[in-house]
Design a protein around this motif. Structure first.
Motif, PDB file in Angstrom:
ATOM      1  N   THR A   1       0.827  -1.212   0.000  1.00  0.00           N
ATOM      2  CA  THR A   1       0.000   0.000   0.000  1.00  0.00           C
ATOM      3  C   THR A   1       0.858   1.257   0.000  1.00  0.00           C
ATOM      4  N   VAL A   2       1.818   1.340   0.915  1.00  0.00           N
ATOM      5  CA  VAL A   2       2.637   2.552   1.034  1.00  0.00           C
ATOM      6  C   VAL A   2       3.571   2.705  -0.156  1.00  0.00           C
ATOM      7  N   SER A   3       4.052   1.603  -0.705  1.00  0.00           N
ATOM      8  CA  SER A   3       4.957   1.663  -1.846  1.00  0.00           C
ATOM      9  C   SER A   3       4.225   2.112  -3.108  1.00  0.00           C
ATOM     10  N   SER A   4       2.995   1.623  -3.288  1.00  0.00           N
ATOM     11  CA  SER A   4       2.239   2.020  -4.473  1.00  0.00           C
ATOM     12  C   SER A   4       1.881   3.498  -4.420  1.00  0.00           C
ATOM     13  N   LYS A   5       1.545   3.995  -3.227  1.00  0.00           N
ATOM     14  CA  LYS A   5       1.245   5.424  -3.094  1.00  0.00           C
ATOM     15  C   LYS A   5       2.482   6.257  -3.365  1.00  0.00           C
ATOM     16  N   SER A   6       3.634   5.781  -2.882  1.00  0.00           N
ATOM     17  CA  SER A   6       4.885   6.493  -3.109  1.00  0.00           C
ATOM     18  C   SER A   6       5.251   6.488  -4.582  1.00  0.00           C
ATOM     19  N   ALA A   7       5.013   5.351  -5.250  1.00  0.00           N
ATOM     20  CA  ALA A   7       5.340   5.246  -6.670  1.00  0.00           C
ATOM     21  C   ALA A   7       4.509   6.215  -7.508  1.00  0.00           C
ATOM     22  N   LEU A   8       3.248   6.397  -7.122  1.00  0.00           N
ATOM     23  CA  LEU A   8       2.385   7.323  -7.855  1.00  0.00           C
ATOM     24  C   LEU A   8       2.870   8.762  -7.721  1.00  0.00           C
ATOM     25  N   LYS A   9       3.388   9.089  -6.529  1.00  0.00           N
ATOM     26  CA  LYS A   9       3.819  10.462  -6.275  1.00  0.00           C
ATOM     27  C   LYS A   9       5.201  10.764  -6.857  1.00  0.00           C
ATOM     28  N   THR A  10       6.112   9.788  -6.732  1.00  0.00           N
ATOM     29  CA  THR A  10       7.512  10.053  -7.086  1.00  0.00           C
ATOM     30  C   THR A  10       7.993   9.305  -8.314  1.00  0.00           C
ATOM     31  N   LYS A  11       7.155   8.369  -8.824  1.00  0.00           N
ATOM     32  CA  LYS A  11       7.514   7.536  -9.962  1.00  0.00           C
ATOM     33  C   LYS A  11       8.743   6.671  -9.666  1.00  0.00           C
ATOM     34  N   LEU A  12       8.942   6.343  -8.377  1.00  0.00           N
ATOM     35  CA  LEU A  12      10.033   5.458  -7.979  1.00  0.00           C
ATOM     36  C   LEU A  12       9.560   4.015  -8.016  1.00  0.00           C
ATOM     37  N   LYS A  13      10.472   3.089  -8.109  1.00  0.00           N
ATOM     38  CA  LYS A  13      10.130   1.676  -8.016  1.00  0.00           C
ATOM     39  C   LYS A  13       9.731   1.366  -6.573  1.00  0.00           C
ATOM     40  N   THR A  14       8.858   0.372  -6.424  1.00  0.00           N
ATOM     41  CA  THR A  14       8.388   0.048  -5.079  1.00  0.00           C
ATOM     42  C   THR A  14       9.528  -0.414  -4.181  1.00  0.00           C
ATOM     43  N   ASP A  15      10.552  -1.043  -4.731  1.00  0.00           N
ATOM     44  CA  ASP A  15      11.663  -1.536  -3.917  1.00  0.00           C
ATOM     45  C   ASP A  15      12.506  -0.400  -3.355  1.00  0.00           C
ATOM     46  N   ASP A  16      12.334   0.812  -3.846  1.00  0.00           N
ATOM     47  CA  ASP A  16      13.157   1.929  -3.412  1.00  0.00           C
ATOM     48  C   ASP A  16      12.704   2.508  -2.070  1.00  0.00           C
ATOM     49  N   LYS A  17      11.548   2.107  -1.563  1.00  0.00           N
ATOM     50  CA  LYS A  17      11.044   2.617  -0.293  1.00  0.00           C
ATOM     51  C   LYS A  17      11.820   1.970   0.848  1.00  0.00           C
ATOM     52  N   CYS A  18      12.466   2.799   1.660  1.00  0.00           N
ATOM     53  CA  CYS A  18      13.309   2.296   2.743  1.00  0.00           C
ATOM     54  C   CYS A  18      12.597   2.383   4.087  1.00  0.00           C
ATOM     55  N   VAL A  19      13.063   1.575   5.029  1.00  0.00           N
ATOM     56  CA  VAL A  19      12.443   1.529   6.348  1.00  0.00           C
ATOM     57  C   VAL A  19      12.467   2.897   7.009  1.00  0.00           C
ATOM     58  N   HIS A  20      13.629   3.565   6.959  1.00  0.00           N
ATOM     59  CA  HIS A  20      13.747   4.845   7.671  1.00  0.00           C
ATOM     60  C   HIS A  20      12.981   5.980   6.997  1.00  0.00           C
ATOM     61  N   ASP A  21      12.429   5.716   5.799  1.00  0.00           N
ATOM     62  CA  ASP A  21      11.621   6.742   5.117  1.00  0.00           C
ATOM     63  C   ASP A  21      10.189   6.807   5.641  1.00  0.00           C
ATOM     64  N   ILE A  22       9.762   5.749   6.329  1.00  0.00           N
ATOM     65  CA  ILE A  22       8.369   5.670   6.766  1.00  0.00           C
ATOM     66  C   ILE A  22       8.132   6.597   7.963  1.00  0.00           C
ATOM     67  N   THR A  23       7.120   7.426   7.852  1.00  0.00           N
ATOM     68  CA  THR A  23       6.811   8.393   8.897  1.00  0.00           C
ATOM     69  C   THR A  23       5.483   8.050   9.569  1.00  0.00           C
ATOM     70  N   SER A  24       5.195   8.745  10.657  1.00  0.00           N
ATOM     71  CA  SER A  24       3.914   8.553  11.325  1.00  0.00           C
ATOM     72  C   SER A  24       2.762   8.976  10.414  1.00  0.00           C
ATOM     73  N   ALA A  25       3.031   9.914   9.495  1.00  0.00           N
ATOM     74  CA  ALA A  25       2.010  10.319   8.525  1.00  0.00           C
ATOM     75  C   ALA A  25       1.673   9.156   7.586  1.00  0.00           C
ATOM     76  N   ASP A  26       2.698   8.404   7.184  1.00  0.00           N
ATOM     77  CA  ASP A  26       2.462   7.207   6.365  1.00  0.00           C
ATOM     78  C   ASP A  26       1.606   6.201   7.132  1.00  0.00           C
ATOM     79  N   ALA A  27       1.905   6.045   8.419  1.00  0.00           N
ATOM     80  CA  ALA A  27       1.170   5.108   9.259  1.00  0.00           C
ATOM     81  C   ALA A  27      -0.304   5.507   9.368  1.00  0.00           C
ATOM     82  N   MET A  28      -0.556   6.797   9.572  1.00  0.00           N
ATOM     83  CA  MET A  28      -1.942   7.267   9.698  1.00  0.00           C
ATOM     84  C   MET A  28      -2.686   7.149   8.366  1.00  0.00           C
ATOM     85  N   THR A  29      -2.007   7.442   7.280  1.00  0.00           N
ATOM     86  CA  THR A  29      -2.622   7.320   5.953  1.00  0.00           C
ATOM     87  C   THR A  29      -3.014   5.865   5.689  1.00  0.00           C
ATOM     88  N   TYR A  30      -2.118   4.953   6.072  1.00  0.00           N
ATOM     89  CA  TYR A  30      -2.422   3.534   5.899  1.00  0.00           C
ATOM     90  C   TYR A  30      -3.587   3.127   6.790  1.00  0.00           C
TER      91      TYR A  30
END
Length: 335
Positions: free
Chosen positions: A53-82
């Motif tokens: 879920t979080v990777s697909s949302k990130s890919a739509l915004k940044t056009k990055l590959k889903t594998d590029d999402k790193c653990v330390h990039d996840i914020t409390s905002a990501d958690a609430m959105t999920y």
């Protein structure tokens, strides 16, 4: 001073690791902890759902590959959105709570592994519990439905195992998996009373929790139907009381029975999604005891629930099976 700052910066540097790689390592770590395969599979599936879920949302915004999402990039905002997305997907309150608990556990492990500074799911909750009563959460069988099932030609033609497991849930309140995994040796005589010993002493036996370990006196109806004779016959030829086997990597004892019941219900005209379930048979037993105004702590001891009012010390200690049997035998279905 400059050297001290440089040393501190190096010490605080976090390994850069992707969510998918971290999840794989997390699951391997859990597999080494003697956790049940089902629990591990659920942890993986629920955490995977978040990652996708979080990777697909990130890919739509940044056009990055889903594998590029790193653990330390996840914020409390990501958690609430999920969390908000999770609440719109039609799961029960309990399921949503379990999803968040799994992902919280994943990030707690990541924090211990130094992959992130904090757990983004630290303060994320599923929200207020629905006001529906607990007894509405799982449908019980009505006496009419039970009569329709037990008097049907399909039930009478079903396997002996299927019939006994059905009766053990209805007249003993056993969980489906508890009944299916019984051994002949689990039927014991205690203080002159035939009882079922629900435990996990067998190599493939599993219990839901510590409260599930108990003795259940056998209802006179089961004795009248020849249950003890069936046990004795199986004892001489089989290790297991029934021919049910755990299915798949999660060792699901209930799957085969559920399929059999669903097929039988269809045969007798009970429509899918409008009929009670296999698990409702146990709930029916519990509800019958409630209607008879049997004390909650007695019901808890019989069916293996946690009891907030009484602390039981050791398994088998001071079990008054005669008293339990009196309450069990008050169950009489009008069928």
């Amino acid at each position: 001073m400059s050297q001290h700052r440089e040393t501190t910066a190096v010490a605080q540097a976090k390994p850069v690791i992707g969510l998918n790689e971290a999840l794989s390592a997390f699951i391997i770590s859990k597999q080494k902890s003697a956790i049940r395969p089902l629990s591990i599979k659920q942890l993986e599936q629920r955490t995977r759902h978040f990652i996708d879920t979080v990777s697909s949302k990130s890919a739509l915004k940044t056009k990055l590959k889903t594998d590029d999402k790193c653990v330390h990039d996840i914020t409390s905002a990501d958690a609430m959105t999920y969390r908000d997305a999770l609440l719109t997907q039609g799961r029960s309150y309990k399921s949503n709570k379990e999803y968040l608990a799994a992902i919280f556990q994943f990030f707690k492990w990541c924090q211990l592994m130094n992959y992130c500074n904090h757990n983004p799911f630290e303060s994320v909750t599923v929200g207020q519990k629905p006001k529906a009563k607990p007894n509405q959460a799982r449908d019980r069988w009505t006496h009419i439905e039970l009569k329709r099932l037990l008097r049907s030609s399909s039930f009478k033609a079903s396997t002996t195992d299927f019939k006994w497991v059905t009766r053990l849930m209805l007249y003993g309140g056993l969980r489906l998996s508890e009944a299916c995994q019984l051994k002949p040796a689990d039927i014991k005589l205690i203080d002159g009373i035939h009882c079922i010993s629900v435990d996990d002493s067998g190599a493939v036996q599993r219990l839901k929790n510590l409260n599930a370990k108990r003795y259940v006196p056998i209802h006179k109806y089961l004795l009248e139907q020849g249950f003890i004779a069936f046990v004795e016959q199986r004892k001489s030829t089989h290790t297991q009381l029934f021919d049910y086997k755990p299915v798949g990597i999660i060792e699901d004892w209930s799957k085969t029975y559920c399929k059999q019941l669903a097929k039988l219900q269809t045969e007798i005209g009970m429509q899918a999604n409008k009929r009670p379930t296999a698990y409702g048979l146990r709930h029916t037993f519990i509800d019958e005891m409630k209607q008879l105004d049997i004390s909650e702590h007695i019901v808890a001891q019989i069916v293996g629930h946690a009891n907030p009012n009484i602390t039981f010390s050791r398994y088998g200690k001071d079990v008054n099976v005669a008293a339990l049997l009196k309450d069990i035998e008050r169950i009489e279905y009008q069928i």
